[in-house]
Design an enzyme around this catalytic site. Structure first.
Site, short mmCIF file in Angstrom:
data_model
loop_
_atom_site.label_atom_id
_atom_site.label_comp_id
_atom_site.label_asym_id
_atom_site.label_seq_id
_atom_site.Cartn_x
_atom_site.Cartn_y
_atom_site.Cartn_z
N ASN A 200 -2.15 -0.01 -4.52
CA ASN A 200 -2.74 -1.35 -4.63
C ASN A 200 -2.60 -2.05 -3.28
O ASN A 200 -2.01 -1.50 -2.34
CB ASN A 200 -2.11 -2.15 -5.78
CG ASN A 200 -0.61 -2.39 -5.61
OD1 ASN A 200 -0.11 -2.53 -4.49
ND2 ASN A 200 0.11 -2.45 -6.72
N GLU A 203 1.04 -2.56 -1.98
CA GLU A 203 1.65 -1.28 -1.56
C GLU A 203 1.10 -0.82 -0.23
O GLU A 203 1.84 -0.36 0.64
CB GLU A 203 1.42 -0.23 -2.64
CG GLU A 203 2.20 -0.49 -3.92
CD GLU A 203 1.68 0.29 -5.11
OE1 GLU A 203 2.38 0.32 -6.15
OE2 GLU A 203 0.56 0.84 -5.05
N ASP A 269 -1.99 2.88 -14.07
CA ASP A 269 -1.94 4.15 -14.80
C ASP A 269 -3.34 4.54 -15.28
O ASP A 269 -3.73 5.71 -15.24
CB ASP A 269 -1.01 4.03 -16.02
CG ASP A 269 0.43 3.76 -15.64
OD1 ASP A 269 0.82 4.06 -14.49
OD2 ASP A 269 1.18 3.24 -16.49
#
Length: 321
Positions: A200, A203, A269
């Site tokens: 993301n 990150e 996820d």
């Protein structure tokens, strides 16, 4: 993309990563505790569901994919519960090791009026031992020919060490399969040469050391990151701004699917599982990402970690065609 649902039923995907349980305690608040200035939650509903890499596996099963999972968890009651839940959800658990040296991660969320009040984490984050990693790599070597794709779901709980990932890389030299990464490490070098990674924005910014709010900087730094990691593909998810895709052909932006965001738990996820499933069916990076983006748009409108089913996948295809 018309036969995607049927194709997915013929795919075998392995998830390697940190498994955990997500516990939810929901209730109502009608008073403040006399012991401290905190609300007293009268619990009316309890639920324990699959979390972390286990939720990635759950997402794949929901798509009709034959799903296997590899990890090390605690030899404890929570570990037994986790394995039972995986089996109930038709995930193959043969490659899970239980160890008395590990604690099975469980995250407890307490909420009221559909708002989370506090989260309590019980976990162990030191790296697994070399002997345990070697055992997993031997198991992977024995089974790798069965899989069309591998998801590395890193929650930074000690499984996906640099040495372990080096072992995975060596095995992949003889087996050309899709291998995707959902990263949590602040250093991305350990994920180099795998097929695709989906950090993301935060990150990616942490790893690069720059803000990616500016589109030109995003484009430049994304290209540099993909090339430095020798990855075929890179996707940076940008929340409300959608996704940025980088591959050998260039740079593509996908806008977000406009929906009310209720809970972002598990959205990453969903992205990595749907993306990987589509890539194993030889869909392009752009088409795979568009489907994953739409799938994430559905799950953030629901409470807790969620999945999309085959009917919803069919609906997404119809919207994109």
């Amino acid at each position: 993309m018309t036969n995607l649902i049927n194709e997915l039923k013929n795919r075998n995907i392995l998830v390697i990563g940190d498994l955990m349980l997500d516990e939810y305690l929901w209730g109502k608040v009608s008073r403040i505790s006399p012991e401290a200035p905190v609300p007293v939650v009268e619990v009316t509903r309890e639920e324990i569901v699959l979390g972390g890499a286990a939720n990635v596996a759950n997402n794949l099963v929901a798509l009709g994919v034959k799903t296997h999972i590899m990890s090390i968890i605690g030899d404890d009651s929570n570990g037994e519960m986790l394995i039972d839940l995986l089996k109930q959800n038709n995930v193959n658990t043969d490659l899970i090791q239980q160890s008395k040296d590990r604690t099975t991660t469980i995250k407890t969320r307490v909420g009221a009026s559909q708002q989370q009040i506090v989260r309590v984490d019980r976990e162990q984050t030191n790296f697994v031992s070399k002997s345990q990693s070697d055992t997993l790599l031997q198991s992977l070597s024995d089974k790798i020919s069965l899989f069309d794709g591998i998801v590395l779901s890193d929650y930074d709980k000690g499984l996906l060490s640099e040495d372990f990932l080096d072992g995975v890389r060596k095995l992949l030299k003889e087996h050309q399969i899709v291998i995707t990464v959902d990263p949590k490490s602040k250093s991305f070098e350990k994920y180099s040469t795998f097929t695709c990674m989906t950090p993301n924005q935060l990150e990616a910014e942490t790893a690069i050391g720059l803000s990616l709010a500016n589109e030109e900087i995003l484009k430049l730094e994304g290209h540099k990151l993909r090339k430095s990691l020798e990855m075929k593909q890179l996707i940076i998810t940008l929340g409300k701004r959608g996704m940025a895709l980088f591959d050998e052909d260039g740079y593509t932006r996908i806008e977000t699917v406009a929906r009310e965001v209720f809970d972002v738990t598990g959205a990453g996820d969903t992205v990595i599982s749907v993306l990987t499933a589509c890539l194993t069916c030889s869909l392009s990076l752009e088409n795979s990402a568009k489907i994953a983006n739409s799938a994430a748009g559905l799950v953030v409108g629901r409470l807790g970690a969620s999945t999309i089913n085959e009917e919803e996948l069919k609906w997404i295809q119809q919207q994109l065609n």
